[in-house]
Design a protein around this motif. Structure first.
Motif, PDB file in Angstrom:
ATOM      1  N   ARG A 104       0.845  -1.204   0.000  1.00 25.03           N
ATOM      2  CA  ARG A 104       0.000   0.000   0.000  1.00 25.03           C
ATOM      3  C   ARG A 104       0.877   1.249   0.000  1.00 25.03           C
ATOM      4  NH1 ARG A 104      -2.400  -2.149   5.625  1.00 25.03           N
ATOM      5  NH2 ARG A 104      -2.241  -3.999   4.324  1.00 25.03           N
ATOM      6  N   LYS A 105       0.294   2.364  -0.386  1.00 20.64           N
ATOM      7  CA  LYS A 105       1.058   3.595  -0.615  1.00 20.64           C
ATOM      8  C   LYS A 105       1.225   4.470   0.628  1.00 20.64           C
ATOM      9  CE  LYS A 105       1.671   2.734  -4.977  1.00 20.64           C
ATOM     10  NZ  LYS A 105       3.032   2.410  -5.505  1.00 20.64           N
ATOM     11  N   GLN A 106       0.782   3.979   1.775  1.00 18.68           N
ATOM     12  CA  GLN A 106       0.949   4.719   3.028  1.00 18.68           C
ATOM     13  C   GLN A 106       1.662   3.816   4.035  1.00 18.68           C
ATOM     14  OE1 GLN A 106      -2.331   4.048   1.886  1.00 18.68           O
ATOM     15  NE2 GLN A 106      -2.417   5.849   0.563  1.00 18.68           N
ATOM     16  N   MET A 107       2.231   4.433   5.080  1.00 18.40           N
ATOM     17  CA  MET A 107       2.959   3.645   6.069  1.00 18.40           C
ATOM     18  C   MET A 107       2.019   2.933   7.036  1.00 18.40           C
ATOM     19  SD  MET A 107       6.317   5.951   7.035  1.00 18.40           S
ATOM     20  CE  MET A 107       6.899   4.780   8.266  1.00 18.40           C
ATOM     21  N   TYR A 108       1.293   3.688   7.853  1.00 14.35           N
ATOM     22  CA  TYR A 108       0.520   3.088   8.936  1.00 14.35           C
ATOM     23  C   TYR A 108      -0.945   3.517   8.958  1.00 14.35           C
ATOM     24  CZ  TYR A 108       5.324   2.527  10.593  1.00 14.35           C
ATOM     25  OH  TYR A 108       6.670   2.230  10.679  1.00 14.35           O
ATOM     26  N   CYS A 109      -1.278   4.549   8.198  1.00 13.44           N
ATOM     27  CA  CYS A 109      -2.649   5.060   8.167  1.00 13.44           C
ATOM     28  C   CYS A 109      -3.098   5.229   6.715  1.00 13.44           C
ATOM     29  CB  CYS A 109      -2.746   6.416   8.889  1.00 13.44           C
ATOM     30  SG  CYS A 109      -2.294   6.362  10.636  1.00 13.44           S
ATOM     31  N   ASP A 110      -4.403   5.102   6.482  1.00 13.82           N
ATOM     32  CA  ASP A 110      -4.910   5.272   5.122  1.00 13.82           C
ATOM     33  C   ASP A 110      -4.996   6.755   4.767  1.00 13.82           C
ATOM     34  OD1 ASP A 110      -7.260   6.314   6.226  1.00 13.82           O
ATOM     35  OD2 ASP A 110      -8.376   4.444   6.006  1.00 13.82           O
ATOM     36  N   GLU A 111      -5.495   7.027   3.580  1.00 12.75           N
ATOM     37  CA  GLU A 111      -5.512   8.403   3.088  1.00 12.75           C
ATOM     38  C   GLU A 111      -6.349   9.335   3.959  1.00 12.75           C
ATOM     39  OE1 GLU A 111      -6.827   8.071  -0.913  1.00 12.75           O
ATOM     40  OE2 GLU A 111      -4.868   7.462  -1.687  1.00 12.75           O
ATOM     41  N   SER A 112      -7.303   8.788   4.694  1.00 13.67           N
ATOM     42  CA  SER A 112      -8.136   9.605   5.574  1.00 13.67           C
ATOM     43  C   SER A 112      -7.539   9.749   6.971  1.00 13.67           C
ATOM     44  CB  SER A 112      -9.546   9.006   5.673  1.00 13.67           C
ATOM     45  OG  SER A 112      -9.503   7.752   6.334  1.00 13.67           O
ATOM     46  N   GLY A 113      -6.385   9.094   7.197  1.00 16.51           N
ATOM     47  CA  GLY A 113      -5.728   9.174   8.505  1.00 16.51           C
ATOM     48  C   GLY A 113      -6.115   8.077   9.467  1.00 16.51           C
ATOM     49  N   ALA A 114      -6.903   7.100   9.020  1.00  9.70           N
ATOM     50  CA  ALA A 114      -7.315   5.999   9.893  1.00  9.70           C
ATOM     51  C   ALA A 114      -6.205   4.961   9.999  1.00  9.70           C
ATOM     52  CB  ALA A 114      -8.591   5.356   9.357  1.00  9.70           C
ATOM     53  N   PHE A 115      -5.920   4.533  11.207  1.00  8.06           N
ATOM     54  CA  PHE A 115      -4.906   3.519  11.506  1.00  8.06           C
ATOM     55  C   PHE A 115      -5.297   2.209  10.829  1.00  8.06           C
ATOM     56  CE2 PHE A 115      -2.562   0.977  14.903  1.00  8.06           C
ATOM     57  CZ  PHE A 115      -1.317   1.531  14.656  1.00  8.06           C
ATOM     58  N   PHE A 116      -4.360   1.618  10.061  1.00  3.09           N
ATOM     59  CA  PHE A 116      -4.674   0.362   9.383  1.00  3.09           C
ATOM     60  C   PHE A 116      -5.060  -0.711  10.398  1.00  3.09           C
ATOM     61  CE2 PHE A 116      -1.671   1.882   5.898  1.00  3.09           C
ATOM     62  CZ  PHE A 116      -2.691   2.134   4.993  1.00  3.09           C
ATOM     63  N   GLN A 117      -6.147  -1.399  10.139  1.00  2.37           N
ATOM     64  CA  GLN A 117      -6.611  -2.425  11.074  1.00  2.37           C
ATOM     65  C   GLN A 117      -5.629  -3.574  11.215  1.00  2.37           C
ATOM     66  OE1 GLN A 117     -10.599  -3.798  10.265  1.00  2.37           O
ATOM     67  NE2 GLN A 117     -11.501  -2.008  11.271  1.00  2.37           N
ATOM     68  N   ASP A 118      -4.862  -3.831  10.174  1.00  4.51           N
ATOM     69  CA  ASP A 118      -3.942  -4.962  10.237  1.00  4.51           C
ATOM     70  C   ASP A 118      -2.523  -4.556  10.655  1.00  4.51           C
ATOM     71  OD1 ASP A 118      -3.155  -3.622   7.957  1.00  4.51           O
ATOM     72  OD2 ASP A 118      -3.062  -5.415   6.685  1.00  4.51           O
ATOM     73  N   ASN A 119      -2.369  -3.397  11.282  1.00  2.00           N
ATOM     74  CA  ASN A 119      -1.032  -3.005  11.731  1.00  2.00           C
ATOM     75  C   ASN A 119      -0.459  -3.979  12.761  1.00  2.00           C
ATOM     76  OD1 ASN A 119      -0.314  -0.755  10.170  1.00  2.00           O
ATOM     77  ND2 ASN A 119      -1.418   0.670  11.489  1.00  2.00           N
ATOM     78  N   ASP A 120      -1.326  -4.650  13.511  1.00  2.00           N
ATOM     79  CA  ASP A 120      -0.834  -5.680  14.427  1.00  2.00           C
ATOM     80  C   ASP A 120      -0.150  -6.805  13.658  1.00  2.00           C
ATOM     81  OD1 ASP A 120      -3.246  -6.475  13.249  1.00  2.00           O
ATOM     82  OD2 ASP A 120      -4.071  -7.362  15.083  1.00  2.00           O
ATOM     83  N   GLU A 121      -0.808  -7.275  12.602  1.00  2.00           N
ATOM     84  CA  GLU A 121      -0.234  -8.359  11.802  1.00  2.00           C
ATOM     85  C   GLU A 121       1.000  -7.892  11.045  1.00  2.00           C
ATOM     86  OE1 GLU A 121      -3.113 -10.300   9.366  1.00  2.00           O
ATOM     87  OE2 GLU A 121      -4.485 -10.688  11.042  1.00  2.00           O
ATOM     88  N   ARG A 122       1.023  -6.650  10.634  1.00  2.00           N
ATOM     89  CA  ARG A 122       2.204  -6.123   9.937  1.00  2.00           C
ATOM     90  C   ARG A 122       3.416  -6.133  10.866  1.00  2.00           C
ATOM     91  NH1 ARG A 122       1.136  -0.532   7.766  1.00  2.00           N
ATOM     92  NH2 ARG A 122       2.238  -0.999   5.834  1.00  2.00           N
ATOM     93  N   ALA A 123       3.214  -5.780  12.137  1.00  2.00           N
ATOM     94  CA  ALA A 123       4.314  -5.811  13.108  1.00  2.00           C
ATOM     95  C   ALA A 123       4.780  -7.242  13.369  1.00  2.00           C
ATOM     96  CB  ALA A 123       3.884  -5.148  14.412  1.00  2.00           C
ATOM     97  N   ILE A 124       3.827  -8.162  13.454  1.00  2.00           N
ATOM     98  CA  ILE A 124       4.177  -9.579  13.646  1.00  2.00           C
ATOM     99  C   ILE A 124       4.974 -10.085  12.454  1.00  2.00           C
ATOM    100  CG2 ILE A 124       3.223 -11.916  13.769  1.00  2.00           C
ATOM    101  CD1 ILE A 124       0.774 -10.612  15.230  1.00  2.00           C
ATOM    102  N   PHE A 125       4.477  -9.809  11.256  1.00  2.00           N
ATOM    103  CA  PHE A 125       5.147 -10.285  10.043  1.00  2.00           C
ATOM    104  C   PHE A 125       6.549  -9.697   9.922  1.00  2.00           C
ATOM    105  CE2 PHE A 125       6.236 -10.207   5.552  1.00  2.00           C
ATOM    106  CZ  PHE A 125       5.849 -11.459   5.111  1.00  2.00           C
ATOM    107  N   TYR A 126       6.676  -8.403  10.207  1.00  2.00           N
ATOM    108  CA  TYR A 126       7.979  -7.758  10.071  1.00  2.00           C
ATOM    109  C   TYR A 126       8.988  -8.348  11.048  1.00  2.00           C
ATOM    110  CZ  TYR A 126      11.556  -4.116   9.846  1.00  2.00           C
ATOM    111  OH  TYR A 126      12.747  -3.448   9.696  1.00  2.00           O
ATOM    112  N   ALA A 127       8.609  -8.481  12.306  1.00  3.51           N
ATOM    113  CA  ALA A 127       9.534  -9.005  13.311  1.00  3.51           C
ATOM    114  C   ALA A 127       9.969 -10.428  12.982  1.00  3.51           C
ATOM    115  CB  ALA A 127       8.892  -8.951  14.695  1.00  3.51           C
ATOM    116  N   ARG A 128       9.018 -11.266  12.671  1.00  2.00           N
ATOM    117  CA  ARG A 128       9.367 -12.650  12.356  1.00  2.00           C
ATOM    118  C   ARG A 128      10.119 -12.744  11.039  1.00  2.00           C
ATOM    119  NH1 ARG A 128       4.240 -16.411  13.001  1.00  2.00           N
ATOM    120  NH2 ARG A 128       5.758 -17.824  12.035  1.00  2.00           N
ATOM    121  N   GLY A 129       9.747 -11.893  10.072  1.00  5.89           N
ATOM    122  CA  GLY A 129      10.443 -11.903   8.786  1.00  5.89           C
ATOM    123  C   GLY A 129      11.909 -11.555   8.913  1.00  5.89           C
TER     124      GLY A 129
END
Length: 272
Positions: A104-129
């Motif tokens: 996606r084209k944003q880091m942690y929030c969508d274009e309206s500024g809402a926190f991505f719901q899957d940021n928890d899974e993104r942190a899990i994936f990044y750490a384990r990756g």
């Protein structure tokens, strides 16, 4: 106290020149170079956010490292590893990539500024990756330096899920804290979702309330040393670190401005 710190792994949330300058991105760019110039080996990681131009930055996939799947909530997520070089610094940067989490084209929030719901899974994936890739590299770090909230599950994974892995048996965790702590809460069930290997939800008690402060406290709980990386760190986090009697390197504005912080950071690795 660490002995013979020769290898330092940097797990960053952002880094120049791939992202605009920020306290984290600037340190992530300059510190590995400085540590390498002081005759230590380094490896540096960050997520491959979708707005990073692969052609301009000459990213390419490392086939021998890609191809693993990371299972989160019983779903397989392919792990893709890319690499780029910063020729002026003589360093390589490894990128953790996945179509679902990091295109996606944003880091942690969508274009309206809402926190991505899957940021928890993104942190899990990044750490384990990151940790799985380091295993594949067969490169045993003496110090793992985490910067940015998306890296903050690494300490818990290292001390619980990977504690018996010979690659990480001597690794110490340095955690830099910044003012990037998310204000939005993560979804319920973060702790159960993060469980893996020798790490279960009971090892993540702070995540019963899954917010940014408690994710940072989780990282502090399993860290060996803390660096205050910016002046806007929540005081509760520094207080918690001190309650655990962890070594804490305080923020030094003058050193950050003139670049001399690299000497303090480099010396700090030898104290944990």
């Amino acid at each position: 106290m660490a002995e013979n710190v020769n290898r330092v792994l940097f797990v960053n949330s952002e880094m120049c020149p791939y992202l605009p300058e920020s306290p984290i991105a600037s340190v992530a760019r300059l510190l590995p170079q400085a540590v390498q110039e002081r005759k230590r080996e380094i490896r540096s990681f960050m997520p491959r956010y979708g707005f990073i131009n692969e052609r301009k930055n000459q990213l390419h996939e490392v086939i021998r490292l890609s191809g693993m799947n990371i299972i989160i909530s019983d779903v397989d997520h392919p792990l893709i590893i890319k690499v780029a070089s910063i020729s002026a610094a003589h360093i390589q940067v490894y990128f953790i990539d996945n179509e679902d989490y990091f295109r996606r084209k944003q880091m942690y929030c969508d274009e309206s500024g809402a926190f991505f719901q899957d940021n928890d899974e993104r942190a899990i994936f990044y750490a384990r990756g990151v940790l799985e890739t380091v295993k594949k590299l067969r490169w045993a770090p003496d110090v793992i330096h985490c910067q940015g909230w998306i890296s903050q599950l690494v300490p818990a994974y290292l001390k619980k899920a990977y504690k018996d892995d010979p690659i990480f048996s001597s690794s110490k965790i340095v955690l830099s804290l910044y003012g990037d702590t998310p204000e939005a809460e993560f979804r319920p069930g973060f702790a159960s979702k993060a469980a893996f290997g020798g790490l279960d939800a009971t090892d993540l008690p702070f995540l019963k309330k899954p917010d940014g402060i408690n994710l940072a406290k989780t990282a502090i709980q399993y860290a060996d040393g803390i660096i205050i990386g910016s002046p806007d760190v929540d005081p509760k986090l520094e207080k918690y670190a001190k309650s655990l009697k962890l070594p804490v390197l305080q923020y030094d504005e003058a050193a950050m401005k003139d670049g001399s912080y690299v000497e303090a950071y480099n010396a700090f690795y030898d104290t944990i």
